[in-house]
Structure formats: structure tokens, C-alpha cells
Write a protein that holds these residues in place. Structure first.
Motif, PDB file in Angstrom:
ATOM      1  N   VAL A  80      21.138 -36.281   3.379  1.00 32.91           N
ATOM      2  CA  VAL A  80      21.528 -36.857   2.096  1.00 32.91           C
ATOM      3  C   VAL A  80      22.967 -36.430   1.798  1.00 32.91           C
ATOM      4  N   LEU A  81      23.780 -37.393   1.367  1.00 33.92           N
ATOM      5  CA  LEU A  81      25.197 -37.106   1.140  1.00 33.92           C
ATOM      6  C   LEU A  81      25.384 -36.358  -0.174  1.00 33.92           C
ATOM      7  N   LEU A  82      25.630 -35.072  -0.075  1.00 29.96           N
ATOM      8  CA  LEU A  82      25.738 -34.259  -1.282  1.00 29.96           C
ATOM      9  C   LEU A  82      26.960 -34.637  -2.115  1.00 29.96           C
ATOM     10  N   ASP A  83      28.031 -35.030  -1.429  1.00 31.62           N
ATOM     11  CA  ASP A  83      29.238 -35.419  -2.159  1.00 31.62           C
ATOM     12  C   ASP A  83      28.932 -36.577  -3.114  1.00 31.62           C
ATOM     13  N   ARG A  84      28.141 -37.506  -2.632  1.00 34.05           N
ATOM     14  CA  ARG A  84      27.766 -38.681  -3.411  1.00 34.05           C
ATOM     15  C   ARG A  84      26.895 -38.279  -4.624  1.00 34.05           C
ATOM     16  N   VAL A  85      25.950 -37.387  -4.380  1.00 32.56           N
ATOM     17  CA  VAL A  85      25.087 -36.913  -5.472  1.00 32.56           C
ATOM     18  C   VAL A  85      25.945 -36.193  -6.512  1.00 32.56           C
ATOM     19  N   ALA A  86      26.877 -35.369  -6.019  1.00 35.65           N
ATOM     20  CA  ALA A  86      27.718 -34.595  -6.937  1.00 35.65           C
ATOM     21  C   ALA A  86      28.608 -35.516  -7.782  1.00 35.65           C
ATOM     22  N   ARG A  87      29.181 -36.525  -7.157  1.00 35.83           N
ATOM     23  CA  ARG A  87      30.018 -37.466  -7.909  1.00 35.83           C
ATOM     24  C   ARG A  87      29.207 -38.178  -8.990  1.00 35.83           C
ATOM     25  N   SER A  88      28.006 -38.577  -8.628  1.00 37.50           N
ATOM     26  CA  SER A  88      27.155 -39.267  -9.604  1.00 37.50           C
ATOM     27  C   SER A  88      26.810 -38.338 -10.761  1.00 37.50           C
ATOM     28  N   ALA A 131      27.614 -38.958 -14.700  1.00 40.86           N
ATOM     29  CA  ALA A 131      26.537 -38.988 -15.705  1.00 40.86           C
ATOM     30  C   ALA A 131      26.821 -37.973 -16.812  1.00 40.86           C
ATOM     31  N   LEU A 132      27.183 -36.764 -16.417  1.00 40.89           N
ATOM     32  CA  LEU A 132      27.423 -35.723 -17.419  1.00 40.89           C
ATOM     33  C   LEU A 132      28.663 -36.028 -18.244  1.00 40.89           C
ATOM     34  N   ASP A 133      29.630 -36.675 -17.620  1.00 43.56           N
ATOM     35  CA  ASP A 133      30.849 -37.033 -18.334  1.00 43.56           C
ATOM     36  C   ASP A 133      30.548 -37.953 -19.511  1.00 43.56           C
ATOM     37  N   CYS A 134      29.519 -38.777 -19.364  1.00 45.79           N
ATOM     38  CA  CYS A 134      29.226 -39.731 -20.448  1.00 45.79           C
ATOM     39  C   CYS A 134      28.042 -39.266 -21.297  1.00 45.79           C
ATOM     40  N   ASP A 135      27.672 -38.005 -21.214  1.00 44.41           N
ATOM     41  CA  ASP A 135      26.606 -37.464 -22.066  1.00 44.41           C
ATOM     42  C   ASP A 135      25.211 -37.977 -21.728  1.00 44.41           C
ATOM     43  N   ALA A 136      25.039 -38.553 -20.551  1.00 43.48           N
ATOM     44  CA  ALA A 136      23.696 -39.005 -20.174  1.00 43.48           C
ATOM     45  C   ALA A 136      23.021 -37.915 -19.348  1.00 43.48           C
ATOM     46  N   LEU A 144      33.133 -32.853 -14.550  1.00 42.10           N
ATOM     47  CA  LEU A 144      33.177 -31.845 -13.486  1.00 42.10           C
ATOM     48  C   LEU A 144      32.853 -30.466 -14.070  1.00 42.10           C
ATOM     49  N   ALA A 145      33.454 -30.174 -15.217  1.00 47.34           N
ATOM     50  CA  ALA A 145      33.212 -28.866 -15.855  1.00 47.34           C
ATOM     51  C   ALA A 145      31.751 -28.735 -16.281  1.00 47.34           C
ATOM     52  N   ARG A 146      31.156 -29.834 -16.736  1.00 43.53           N
ATOM     53  CA  ARG A 146      29.753 -29.770 -17.164  1.00 43.53           C
ATOM     54  C   ARG A 146      28.805 -29.625 -15.976  1.00 43.53           C
ATOM     55  N   ALA A 147      29.201 -30.200 -14.837  1.00 44.44           N
ATOM     56  CA  ALA A 147      28.327 -30.134 -13.666  1.00 44.44           C
ATOM     57  C   ALA A 147      28.368 -28.754 -13.015  1.00 44.44           C
ATOM     58  N   PHE A 148      29.501 -28.054 -13.186  1.00 40.65           N
ATOM     59  CA  PHE A 148      29.646 -26.742 -12.540  1.00 40.65           C
ATOM     60  C   PHE A 148      30.074 -25.701 -13.568  1.00 40.65           C
ATOM     61  N   PRO A 149      29.269 -25.468 -14.606  1.00 44.22           N
ATOM     62  CA  PRO A 149      29.704 -24.597 -15.700  1.00 44.22           C
ATOM     63  C   PRO A 149      29.966 -23.154 -15.260  1.00 44.22           C
ATOM     64  N   GLU A 150      29.165 -22.647 -14.326  1.00 42.93           N
ATOM     65  CA  GLU A 150      29.336 -21.234 -13.943  1.00 42.93           C
ATOM     66  C   GLU A 150      30.658 -21.032 -13.207  1.00 42.93           C
ATOM     67  N   ILE A 151      31.123 -22.065 -12.502  1.00 38.90           N
ATOM     68  CA  ILE A 151      32.390 -21.944 -11.772  1.00 38.90           C
ATOM     69  C   ILE A 151      33.562 -21.983 -12.763  1.00 38.90           C
ATOM     70  N   VAL A 152      33.466 -22.893 -13.715  1.00 36.02           N
ATOM     71  CA  VAL A 152      34.521 -23.002 -14.727  1.00 36.02           C
ATOM     72  C   VAL A 152      34.588 -21.710 -15.548  1.00 36.02           C
ATOM     73  N   GLU A 153      33.421 -21.175 -15.867  1.00 33.43           N
ATOM     74  CA  GLU A 153      33.346 -19.940 -16.639  1.00 33.43           C
ATOM     75  C   GLU A 153      34.010 -18.785 -15.879  1.00 33.43           C
ATOM     76  N   ALA A 154      33.636 -18.646 -14.611  1.00 34.16           N
ATOM     77  CA  ALA A 154      34.194 -17.556 -13.805  1.00 34.16           C
ATOM     78  C   ALA A 154      35.705 -17.711 -13.637  1.00 34.16           C
ATOM     79  N   SER A 155      36.171 -18.970 -13.551  1.00 35.25           N
ATOM     80  CA  SER A 155      37.594 -19.209 -13.256  1.00 35.25           C
ATOM     81  C   SER A 155      38.513 -18.730 -14.385  1.00 35.25           C
ATOM     82  N   ARG A 156      37.949 -18.517 -15.548  1.00 38.01           N
ATOM     83  CA  ARG A 156      38.776 -18.019 -16.653  1.00 38.01           C
ATOM     84  C   ARG A 156      39.362 -16.652 -16.320  1.00 38.01           C
ATOM     85  N   ALA A 157      38.719 -15.916 -15.428  1.00 39.98           N
ATOM     86  CA  ALA A 157      39.197 -14.575 -15.085  1.00 39.98           C
ATOM     87  C   ALA A 157      40.087 -14.579 -13.836  1.00 39.98           C
TER      88      ALA A 157
END
Ligand SMILES: Nc1nc2c(ncn2[C@@H]2O[C@H](COP(=O)(O)OP(=O)(O)OP(=O)(O)O)[C@@H](O)[C@H]2O)c(=O)[nH]1
Ligand SMILES: [Mg+2]
Ligand SMILES: [Zn+2]
Length: 394
Positions: A181-189, A193-198, A328-341
Motif C-alpha cells: 500500500v502506498l503510504l505516501d498516497r495515504v499520507a497526502r490524503s 482531509a485534516l486541512d479541511c476539518d474533515a 500537514l501540521a495536524r497530521a503530524f502534531p508530535e513532529i511539529v511540537e518537537a520541532s519547536r525545540a
């Protein structure tokens, strides 16, 4: 074209007729609006079309409708409606009393470029005018969209196309049994979805095509990628597997849109949920498992029983992520959070010293599969943003 003539024309089949039609297409001027309309399916040929009540109108939309009506001529001709299909650009509008074809008001015709998002899309709640004695309605206003699933159209930065509006959830469909299964495709979708609040839901189709160990491996990778908060459902329309779980994601009064490549089994899944073949389905090429773009219209169907509405759509080849940083930030919140440091504000988390994201990965706090996917998406977003606007540095 009269009805009888249209019928007769439909019946013309065979190679000769096909050649004649091709010839005609090559020499004729582009079809007029009337000709296009004549080729759109009539209401009596359609099944499972949602009724107005299946698509609730929220307070903001009702208020906007009332406000719009105070400013137009002959407000008594205006009705609240929901766009439930788009066939060749012609909307089908469901209102409280009736369902009918409509066209856009002249003002919309001027919409180009950035304004394209203003054009009525499937799922839109609209103010539609039906003059006495007219079969067709005219959409005069698109009411505020609660959510809007948009895709970049490939020219300037802001040019977006609304695929479906007022969406509550997005069913991200990926077929099993055709390699990993193409993970890149799942991640983009997921990002879209998260970008539009769905709410995103991953639906892996065609489980009957793969062995148990293959299924387990794919499921594990997808689950790791999307994290614990996103549902992942395994289905087989051929064997009736997972259908109740999908149905449960679309409660009455809600709207889900189905997203996936051509041939992923979207329409087949909808037919299985409906319990009959309402939507055309097509084969896939053996060579690469690609579909043949069987679905050409954007259509909504109402699921039977106590359930909501699902929008089917043509398969999408590419999912460019231009301007979907929020998703992107909503899909990977822990990465965005960590990147602040991270030591550097523009850290790409690849080679920079003092990278808190890589430290978190080393400490086992960030999944390496998620980080790898995040980096790929972020870097492709940086590239496309810079191509569009050299002054943008993400
Ligand atoms: N084995 C198996 N085949 C399936 C299943 N679901 C769909 N298919 C097959 O996959 C092919 C494509 O299915 P469609 O439902 O037309 O795919 P789609 O995603 O709607 O494709 P487009 O309309 O082109 O975007 C058809 O040949 C289906 O019979 C399934 O659960 N198992
Ligand atoms: Mg289809
Ligand atoms: Zn970093």
C-alpha cells in the motif's frame, strides 16, 4: 434533441456507429449548453439520490440564505437547496419540495482562476431560483461552506478546485493486493482531509486479493503511519467484509466523500453499501492495477436505513499538497511540537545540529516511519511552493 431521438441515438452501437460518432466529434463545434444538458442523465434514471433532508442546513447557511433573499428581486422564487450531483458541469439540486437540474447564474460564469472555488460544488447548500413554469433552476448564491475539500489545480498558488463541500469525513480508499500500500498516497490524503476539518478514515479495499500475512503487514504499516486516532478499516466488497464498519462512519445527517485512485474500488464499495449496482464500475489493467476512470461525474448517494450520504467521484491520479501546511501540521502534531525545540527555525530535521525532532526519534518518542513520511511530504511541499513563488521559503 427530443426524448425519442435521444433514446434512438443511445441504442446505436457497434464499430460503425462509434466511428461515426468520433467523426462527428472531430468536425463539430463544441457542444452547446443545450446539447450538453441533453446528454445528462434524467432524474428518472438516477437511484439513491439524497433528499434535501439528508443534507442538513446549519444556522450560518440559513442566516446567509435569509440575508440573500432580502437583497434579490422576487425572493418568493428562491429556495434553499443542496447540490447532490454534478454531471458535465450541470448541478442537480435537491430542495425541500423537489429535485431538479440547475445552471449557474451569470455572475458565476465570470468566475475564473482564484474565484473558481466560488463555483457551486457537490455538497454545497445554495440559494436556487425556480421561476414559475420552469423545469430548470438557477443557482444564484453558494451559502457558506462548513468545510470544503479542495485540491490545487496546478497553475497559480491560490487556484483550487472544490471537490466536495460540507464534508464531515473523508474515506481514504486504497486497494490491497497490488504490491505494498502506498503510504505516501495515504499520507497526502490524510493531510488534505485534516486541512479541511474533515475526519479521515482509511478504507483498505479488496482484502480478498491478498494473503493473511500480506494483509497484516500492510495493516501494520498503515496503522503506524496514521497513528492511533485515525480509524483503519479493512474491506472486501466482493465478500461483504467491513461494510458495517464503513457504514458506522457515516451516521445519518452526515456526509462522507470517497477519495482514491481510479480502480481502487470506490464505486464498487458504494454499490455494496447500497445493496445494488447503482454506480458503474470498471475493470483494472493487469499490468499496473490502474483503473479506467469509470466514474466521470461527482455524485452523492444516500445510504439505506439510518445512515448518511456518501459522495463518489472520479479517481484522482495525483494529490499535490500546495498550501496545505495546516493539514500537514495536524497530521503530524508530535513532529511539529518537537520541532519547536530545534536550534534552527527552518530546520528540515535531516542534517542540522541541535535537531530536537531527530533526538525525539532516537529516544523512541517519534515513529521513524511517520518522520520519514513527514519529511518527504514537507520537502515536496517546499519544492512546489518555491516553483510557484520563488520568494517563498518554507
Ligand atoms: N477482488 C476484488 N475486486 C474488487 C473489489 N472491489 C472492487 N473490485 C474491482 O476493482 C475494479 C475497479 O472498481 P471500481 O469500483 O470501478 O473502482 P473506482 O475506484 O470506482 O474507479 P474509478 O471510477 O475509475 O475512479 C472493478 O473491476 C471491481 O470489480 C473487491 O472487494 N475485491
Ligand atoms: Mg468509480
Ligand atoms: Zn529539526
Amino acid at each position: 434533441m427530443g426524448k425519442a431521438k435521444a433514446k434512438a441515438k443511445k441504442k446505436t452501437t457497434g464499430a460503425r456507429a462509434k466511428r461515426d460518432r468520433r467523426r462527428k466529434l472531430a468536425t463539430e463545434a463544441p457542444a452547446s449548453a443545450e446539447e450538453l444538458l441533453a446528454s445528462v442523465p434524467g432524474l428518472d434514471a438516477l437511484q439513491d439520490v439524497p433528499a434535501f433532508d439528508d443534507l442538513p442546513v446549519d444556522d450560518a447557511q440559513r442566516a446567509a440564505f435569509d440575508d440573500f433573499c432580502t437583497h434579490v428581486e422576487k425572493p418568493e422564487q428562491m429556495q434553499l437547496g443542496a447540490v447532490v450531483r454534478l454531471d458535465r458541469g450541470f448541478p442537480l439540486v435537491a430542495t425541500a419540495g423537489d429535485t431538479f437540474r440547475a445552471e449557474y447564474a451569470v455572475g458565476f460564469a465570470k468566475s475564473r482562476g482564484e474565484d473558481e472555488v466560488l463555483l457551486p460544488a457537490v455538497g454545497d447548500r445554495v440559494a436556487v431560483r425556480r421561476a414559475p413554469g420552469h423545469d430548470m433552476g438557477v443557482i444564484e448564491c453558494v451559502l457558506p461552506r462548513r468545510t470544503s475539500f479542495e485540491r490545487w489545480r496546478g497553475r497559480a498558488r491560490g487556484e483550487r478546485q472544490v471537490l466536495c463541500s460540507n464534508v464531515d469525513s473523508v474515506l481514504i480508499v486504497q486497494a490491497l493486493g497490488a504490491g505494498e500500500v502506498l503510504l505516501d498516497r495515504v499520507a497526502r490524503s490524510l493531510v488534505l482531509a485534516l486541512d479541511c476539518d474533515a475526519e479521515p478514515v482509511v478504507v483498505l479495499t479488496k482484502a480478498d486479493r491478498c494473503e493473511a500475512d500480506e494483509l497484516e503487514r500492510d495493516l501494520d504499516r498503515v496503522r503506524r503511519l496514521v497513528g492511533p486516532d485515525v480509524r483503519v478499516i479493512v474491506t472486501s466488497s466482493a465478500e461483504g467484509l467491513g461494510l458495517d464498519e464503513v457504514r458506522a462512519c457515516v451516521p445519518a445527517g452526515s456526509c462522507a466523500m470517497i477519495l482514491g485512485e481510479s480502480g481502487a474500488g470506490k464505486s464498487t464499495l458504494l454499490n455494496a453499501l447500497l445493496g445494488h449496482d447503482a454506480l458503474a464500475t470498471g475493470g483494472v489493467r493487469e499490468r499496473d492495477d490502474q483503473g479506467r476512470h469509470t466514474t466521470v461525474a461527482r455524485v452523492m448517494v444516500a445510504l439505506p436505513g439510518d445512515a448518511g450520504v456518501i459522495a463518489d467521484a472520479p479517481g484522482l491520479r495525483s494529490l499535490p499538497l500546495v498550501g496545505h501546511e495546516r493539514g500537514l501540521a495536524r497530521a503530524f502534531p508530535e513532529i511539529v511540537e518537537a520541532s519547536r525545540a530545534c536550534r534552527f527555525g527552518d530546520c528540515t530535521h535531516t542534517h542540522e545540529p541541535g535537531c530536537a525532532v531527530r533526538e525525539a526519534e532516537d529516544a523512541g518518542q517519534i515513529d521513524s516511519l511517520r518522520l520519514e513520511t513527514f519529511q518527504n511530504l514537507a520537502s515536496s511541499m517546499r519544492v512546489s511552493a518555491q516553483i510557484l513563488d520563488p520568494d517563498v521559503h518554507l
